[in-house]
Design an enzyme around this catalytic site. Structure first.
Site, PDB file in Angstrom:
ATOM      1  N   GLU A   1      -9.674  -1.956   5.361  1.00 19.67           N
ATOM      2  CA  GLU A   1     -10.265  -1.677   6.670  1.00 19.67           C
ATOM      3  C   GLU A   1     -11.521  -2.527   6.888  1.00 19.67           C
ATOM      4  OE1 GLU A   1      -8.617   0.023   8.692  1.00 19.67           O
ATOM      5  OE2 GLU A   1      -8.179   2.086   8.092  1.00 19.67           O
TER       6      GLU A   1
ATOM      7  N   HIS B   1      -7.151  -4.756  10.151  1.00 18.36           N
ATOM      8  CA  HIS B   1      -6.912  -4.496   8.725  1.00 18.36           C
ATOM      9  C   HIS B   1      -5.642  -5.176   8.237  1.00 18.36           C
ATOM     10  CE1 HIS B   1      -4.670  -0.486   9.713  1.00 18.36           C
ATOM     11  NE2 HIS B   1      -3.771  -1.328   9.265  1.00 18.36           N
TER      12      HIS B   1
ATOM     13  N   ASP C   1       0.821  -1.217   0.000  1.00 17.81           N
ATOM     14  CA  ASP C   1       0.000   0.000   0.000  1.00 17.81           C
ATOM     15  C   ASP C   1       0.852   1.263   0.000  1.00 17.81           C
ATOM     16  OD1 ASP C   1       0.964  -0.291   2.611  1.00 17.81           O
ATOM     17  OD2 ASP C   1      -0.975  -0.849   3.437  1.00 17.81           O
TER      18      ASP C   1
ATOM     19  N   ASN D   1      -7.332  -2.974  14.412  1.00 18.35           N
ATOM     20  CA  ASN D   1      -8.731  -3.227  14.052  1.00 18.35           C
ATOM     21  C   ASN D   1      -8.861  -4.399  13.076  1.00 18.35           C
ATOM     22  OD1 ASN D   1      -7.782  -2.160  11.680  1.00 18.35           O
ATOM     23  ND2 ASN D   1      -9.192  -0.419  11.601  1.00 18.35           N
TER      24      ASN D   1
HETATM   25  C1  GLP Z   1      -0.353   0.256   8.579  1.00 16.48           C
HETATM   26  C2  GLP Z   1      -0.033  -0.527   7.311  1.00 16.48           C
HETATM   27  C3  GLP Z   1      -0.306  -1.996   7.492  1.00 16.48           C
HETATM   28  C4  GLP Z   1       0.349  -2.480   8.773  1.00 16.48           C
HETATM   29  C5  GLP Z   1      -0.270  -1.777   9.955  1.00 16.48           C
HETATM   30  C6  GLP Z   1       0.280  -2.236  11.293  1.00 16.48           C
HETATM   31  O1  GLP Z   1      -1.677   0.641   8.665  1.00 16.48           O
HETATM   32  N1  GLP Z   1      -0.776  -0.073   6.173  1.00 16.48           N
HETATM   33  O2  GLP Z   1       0.185  -2.714   6.359  1.00 16.48           O
HETATM   34  O3  GLP Z   1       0.196  -3.858   8.888  1.00 16.48           O
HETATM   35  O4  GLP Z   1      -0.019  -0.398   9.795  1.00 16.48           O
HETATM   36  O5  GLP Z   1       1.420  -1.514  11.607  1.00 16.48           O
HETATM   37  P1  GLP Z   1       2.419  -1.858  12.788  1.00 16.48           P
HETATM   38  O6  GLP Z   1       3.231  -3.004  12.322  1.00 16.48           O
HETATM   39  O7  GLP Z   1       3.224  -0.613  12.956  1.00 16.48           O
HETATM   40  O8  GLP Z   1       1.587  -2.180  13.978  1.00 16.48           O
END
Ligand code: GLP
Length: 242
Positions: free
Chosen positions: A143, A138, A67, A136
């Site tokens: 989402e 995702h 993304d 959440n």
């Molecule tokens: C962002 C990214 C996701 C990732 C998520 C969790 O929203 N788009 O791909 O998995 O954060 O991030 P973290 O690993 O910092 O908890």
């Protein structure tokens, strides 16, 4: 879906890097799917360490990221282009033209989404996709919702995600409200999925992942449908699992 629990985040990073190293050795021109966020950073550091030690050659590897924020130029310090450059690509020998992220800037939505799907197809699909998980549920930026989109698309981020990601920005109001993300079919089409989860803040969502059924309101639960999906979780993230 399999789950493997490690004692520490460092141990998790070693296991994740083992799987990636094994794939690159077996198939030097493999297609890797990368994720941003804090969780995979230790895994990327471990891969960099192994590359420097001469253990892994990434010169034929192709990569696709999940993304990118919509509206941030690639050079913006908080873009995922910059994140990946800083933490991963500048340290490995992957030629720049073999690296792909969704285009979130200077392009119209339809072209950006269609081009990304085509590029993935042209590469022969993704061999191994690394995933994190939002608190959440995702994956990528898919989402929780009544309906999920299948292919790469533009998404409006939930307030929870904006807040969670605001730690990388000066203030929550600086966080882009929209992002371009692989869809759930894009992700589930990867031949192997490796979801990484560390820390107590992921414990509740992992518990739900195993207690609730498959639901679009918990996008990561779709991994239950995949024939080769593994969750690597450290003890803290796995604390609420039976
Ligand atoms: C962002 C990214 C996701 C990732 C998520 C969790 O929203 N788009 O791909 O998995 O954060 O991030 P973290 O690993 O910092 O908890």
């Amino acid at each position: 879906m399999q789950i493997q629990v490690t004692n520490t985040p460092d141990e998790l990073a070693i296991l994740a890097a083992d799987r990636i190293e094994e794939l690159v050795r077996h198939k030097p021109d493999c297609v890797l799917g990368f994720a941003t966020g804090s969780t995979p950073l230790a895994t990327y550091q471990e891969l960099i360490r192994r590359y420097r030690a001469g253990r892994i050659d990434f010169s034929k590897v192709r990569t696709f990221n999940l993304d990118e924020y919509w509206g941030l130029p690639p050079s913006h310090p908080q873009s995922y282009h910059s994140f990946m450059q800083e933490h991963v690509f500048q340290h490995l020998n992957i030629p720049a033209d073999q690296v792909h992220l969704p285009q979130g800037h200077g392009i119209d939505e339809e072209t950006a989404c269609r081009d990304y799907e085509q590029e993935i197809r042209r590469a022969g699909g993704i061999d191994l996709q690394v995933l994190g998980i939002g608190t959440n549920g995702h994956i990528g930026f898919n989402e929780p919702a009544k309906e999920l989109r299948l292919d790469t698309h533009l998404v409006t981020l939930t307030q929870a995600t904006v807040l969670a990601n605001s730690r990388f920005f000066n203030s929550p109001s600086d966080v882009p409200r929209r992002a371009i993300t692989m869809g759930v079919r894009t992700i589930l089409s990867s031949r192997r999925l490796l979801l990484l989860a560390t820390g107590p803040q992921k414990a509740a969502i992992l518990q739900q992942l195993f207690q609730r059924g498959i639901s679009t309101e918990l996008p990561a639960s779709l991994l239950h449908l995949h024939p080769d999906a593994t969750i690597l979780a450290d003890q803290d993230a796995a604390a609420l699992l039976a």
